[in-house]
Write a protein that holds these residues in place. Sequence first.
Motif, PDB file in Angstrom:
ATOM      1  N   SER A 126     -30.602 -26.654 -40.119  1.00 13.35           N
ATOM      2  CA  SER A 126     -29.770 -25.878 -39.156  1.00 13.35           C
ATOM      3  C   SER A 126     -28.533 -26.622 -38.406  1.00 13.35           C
ATOM      4  O   SER A 126     -27.918 -25.982 -37.895  1.00 13.35           O
ATOM      5  CB  SER A 126     -30.808 -24.824 -38.804  1.00 13.35           C
ATOM      6  OG  SER A 126     -31.688 -26.326 -37.403  1.00 13.35           O
ATOM      7  N   SER A 127     -28.933 -27.714 -39.163  1.00 17.87           N
ATOM      8  CA  SER A 127     -27.507 -28.823 -38.025  1.00 17.87           C
ATOM      9  C   SER A 127     -25.967 -27.804 -39.074  1.00 17.87           C
ATOM     10  O   SER A 127     -25.997 -27.232 -39.614  1.00 17.87           O
ATOM     11  CB  SER A 127     -27.272 -29.780 -38.684  1.00 17.87           C
ATOM     12  OG  SER A 127     -28.414 -30.349 -37.895  1.00 17.87           O
ATOM     13  N   ARG A 128     -25.681 -27.929 -37.881  1.00 15.85           N
ATOM     14  CA  ARG A 128     -23.596 -27.404 -38.522  1.00 15.85           C
ATOM     15  C   ARG A 128     -23.279 -28.621 -39.827  1.00 15.85           C
ATOM     16  O   ARG A 128     -22.417 -27.839 -40.307  1.00 15.85           O
ATOM     17  CB  ARG A 128     -22.581 -28.273 -37.420  1.00 15.85           C
ATOM     18  CG  ARG A 128     -22.788 -26.608 -36.334  1.00 15.85           C
ATOM     19  CD  ARG A 128     -22.149 -26.283 -34.933  1.00 15.85           C
ATOM     20  NE  ARG A 128     -22.630 -25.252 -34.593  1.00 15.85           N
ATOM     21  CZ  ARG A 128     -21.535 -24.922 -32.805  1.00 15.85           C
ATOM     22  NH1 ARG A 128     -20.828 -25.888 -32.726  1.00 15.85           N
ATOM     23  NH2 ARG A 128     -21.850 -23.913 -32.583  1.00 15.85           N
ATOM     24  N   THR A 129     -23.246 -29.871 -39.419  1.00 14.13           N
ATOM     25  CA  THR A 129     -23.014 -30.991 -40.357  1.00 14.13           C
ATOM     26  C   THR A 129     -23.423 -31.952 -40.463  1.00 14.13           C
ATOM     27  O   THR A 129     -24.507 -31.961 -40.136  1.00 14.13           O
ATOM     28  CB  THR A 129     -21.355 -31.908 -40.019  1.00 14.13           C
ATOM     29  OG1 THR A 129     -22.048 -32.344 -38.632  1.00 14.13           O
ATOM     30  CG2 THR A 129     -20.366 -30.327 -38.770  1.00 14.13           C
ATOM     31  N   LEU A 130     -23.411 -32.699 -41.736  1.00 19.17           N
ATOM     32  CA  LEU A 130     -24.337 -34.043 -42.553  1.00 19.17           C
ATOM     33  C   LEU A 130     -23.981 -34.589 -41.301  1.00 19.17           C
ATOM     34  O   LEU A 130     -25.354 -35.426 -40.982  1.00 19.17           O
ATOM     35  CB  LEU A 130     -22.748 -34.111 -43.763  1.00 19.17           C
ATOM     36  CG  LEU A 130     -23.630 -35.194 -44.713  1.00 19.17           C
ATOM     37  CD1 LEU A 130     -25.665 -35.379 -45.130  1.00 19.17           C
ATOM     38  CD2 LEU A 130     -23.143 -36.005 -45.158  1.00 19.17           C
ATOM     39  N   VAL A 182     -23.463 -36.256 -52.311  1.00 19.95           N
ATOM     40  CA  VAL A 182     -22.650 -36.014 -51.454  1.00 19.95           C
ATOM     41  C   VAL A 182     -21.529 -37.132 -51.744  1.00 19.95           C
ATOM     42  O   VAL A 182     -21.386 -38.917 -51.806  1.00 19.95           O
ATOM     43  CB  VAL A 182     -22.363 -36.875 -49.845  1.00 19.95           C
ATOM     44  CG1 VAL A 182     -21.136 -37.092 -49.025  1.00 19.95           C
ATOM     45  CG2 VAL A 182     -23.758 -35.997 -48.910  1.00 19.95           C
ATOM     46  N   PRO A 183     -19.652 -36.877 -51.988  1.00 15.74           N
ATOM     47  CA  PRO A 183     -19.064 -38.513 -53.004  1.00 15.74           C
ATOM     48  C   PRO A 183     -19.105 -39.879 -51.548  1.00 15.74           C
ATOM     49  O   PRO A 183     -18.808 -39.213 -50.852  1.00 15.74           O
ATOM     50  CB  PRO A 183     -18.062 -36.913 -53.061  1.00 15.74           C
ATOM     51  CG  PRO A 183     -18.379 -36.046 -52.845  1.00 15.74           C
ATOM     52  CD  PRO A 183     -19.232 -35.759 -51.732  1.00 15.74           C
ATOM     53  N   GLY A 184     -18.997 -40.559 -53.161  1.00 16.89           N
ATOM     54  CA  GLY A 184     -19.053 -41.911 -52.012  1.00 16.89           C
ATOM     55  C   GLY A 184     -20.365 -42.250 -52.025  1.00 16.89           C
ATOM     56  O   GLY A 184     -20.340 -43.736 -51.225  1.00 16.89           O
ATOM     57  N   LEU A 200     -18.606 -32.451 -43.611  1.00 15.48           N
ATOM     58  CA  LEU A 200     -19.230 -31.576 -44.167  1.00 15.48           C
ATOM     59  C   LEU A 200     -20.453 -30.383 -43.595  1.00 15.48           C
ATOM     60  O   LEU A 200     -21.046 -31.013 -43.296  1.00 15.48           O
ATOM     61  CB  LEU A 200     -19.539 -32.387 -45.364  1.00 15.48           C
ATOM     62  CG  LEU A 200     -19.132 -32.618 -46.464  1.00 15.48           C
ATOM     63  CD1 LEU A 200     -19.989 -33.775 -48.109  1.00 15.48           C
ATOM     64  CD2 LEU A 200     -17.925 -32.180 -46.949  1.00 15.48           C
ATOM     65  N   PRO A 201     -19.456 -29.407 -44.324  1.00 13.05           N
ATOM     66  CA  PRO A 201     -21.017 -28.648 -43.255  1.00 13.05           C
ATOM     67  C   PRO A 201     -21.782 -27.976 -44.565  1.00 13.05           C
ATOM     68  O   PRO A 201     -22.152 -28.417 -45.625  1.00 13.05           O
ATOM     69  CB  PRO A 201     -20.222 -27.380 -43.566  1.00 13.05           C
ATOM     70  CG  PRO A 201     -19.412 -27.421 -44.943  1.00 13.05           C
ATOM     71  CD  PRO A 201     -19.165 -29.065 -44.781  1.00 13.05           C
ATOM     72  N   VAL A 202     -23.238 -28.024 -43.161  1.00 19.11           N
ATOM     73  CA  VAL A 202     -24.233 -27.563 -43.663  1.00 19.11           C
ATOM     74  C   VAL A 202     -24.514 -25.907 -44.760  1.00 19.11           C
ATOM     75  O   VAL A 202     -24.270 -25.285 -43.951  1.00 19.11           O
ATOM     76  CB  VAL A 202     -25.450 -28.061 -42.750  1.00 19.11           C
ATOM     77  CG1 VAL A 202     -26.947 -27.936 -43.527  1.00 19.11           C
ATOM     78  CG2 VAL A 202     -25.233 -29.697 -42.046  1.00 19.11           C
TER      79      VAL A 202
END
Length: 347
Positions: A96-100, A166-168, A210-212
């Motif tokens: 439920s987080s907003r971002t990575l 996730v790139p990189g 990045l958005p979750v």
Amino acid sequence: MRVSVSTAQDLGMPAIYLHTLAELLHTIGVDERDLILRVGLDPTRLNSTEVRVSQAQASEFVTRAIIESGEPGLGIMLARELKLPLHGALGTAVMSSRTLEEALELMTRYLTLRAPHLKVQKRVSGQNAWYNVTCDIELGPLQGFVLDAVLFGCVTMGAQLTGTLVPGTRVLRRGPEPNHFHRFRNRIGVPVEYGATENALIVPVSQLCLPVRFSDDQLAASSRAQCEEALKQLKEDAGFACRVRRVIETSHPFPPKLARVAATLFVSERTLKRRLQEEEASFQQLVDQVRLERAKELLENTGMNLSQIADALGYADAANFTRAFKRWTGLSPSHFRTRETALRRTA
């Protein structure tokens, strides 16, 4: 100096991970139920995100699983099976987080809830964020399995949260590359570098925003509060009586003998009794606590008759069970079941 798993404070291991590993063993031809029973665990108690198994039993199960399957890469295989809901309140909070970045911060703070004795430290170096994973006890041959499951599980988690690898992202591992790893390298999907000075997950800073996909602010707040409460409770449950109870409530056959519980916890029977007395507890009291909880659960949620419940709880017959239940609650089992059924209908 790190201590061994046999002498470290036992915070337990979430039973659901052993259940997931057992399902994995089944797919590769191992009799997982027989293995669980030989370790002294109850298969029906493992399918829960809340129940915890003693670290000694978890260690024995994993060690036997690796030996009997002949698969040293079980930790990598398990990492791919660790869907976020399996991580309990922490999994919900992460989802439920907003971002990575928020998700990784939660993993850093609350990892102890799911992987006791592992710690994550974050640092930013140049264009990358480094999440370094360390262990404060000596796990011996289990070290590789646990780090495989956690580090490669984080790669899986990132893909579940964002919808893609996730790139990189990279994974660093200490020590030489294991002989079996070539079979799994392409399945992991991100570069893995052995011979490093630390075990770490590396994520480009640019990707942390990045958005979750499952972001939910209200659910995030409630699940984080649950994580805080669970962390507080876990620290309070570090006493010896809690360790004994943990073995009792996951044991098969039930109830376990005092001698077997003492052996599981690497103490003598005399020491077990003494340490329980120091905490104003007794082995029989703990057995009865678990029995009462199980009895209520079976009466409320199953159609088992009293003889079947008595047998499941280790009583010689229904009469003995009925007397004990009435002593604990003031009600007969039949009266309790009728009352709870009526309450559910009016709720």
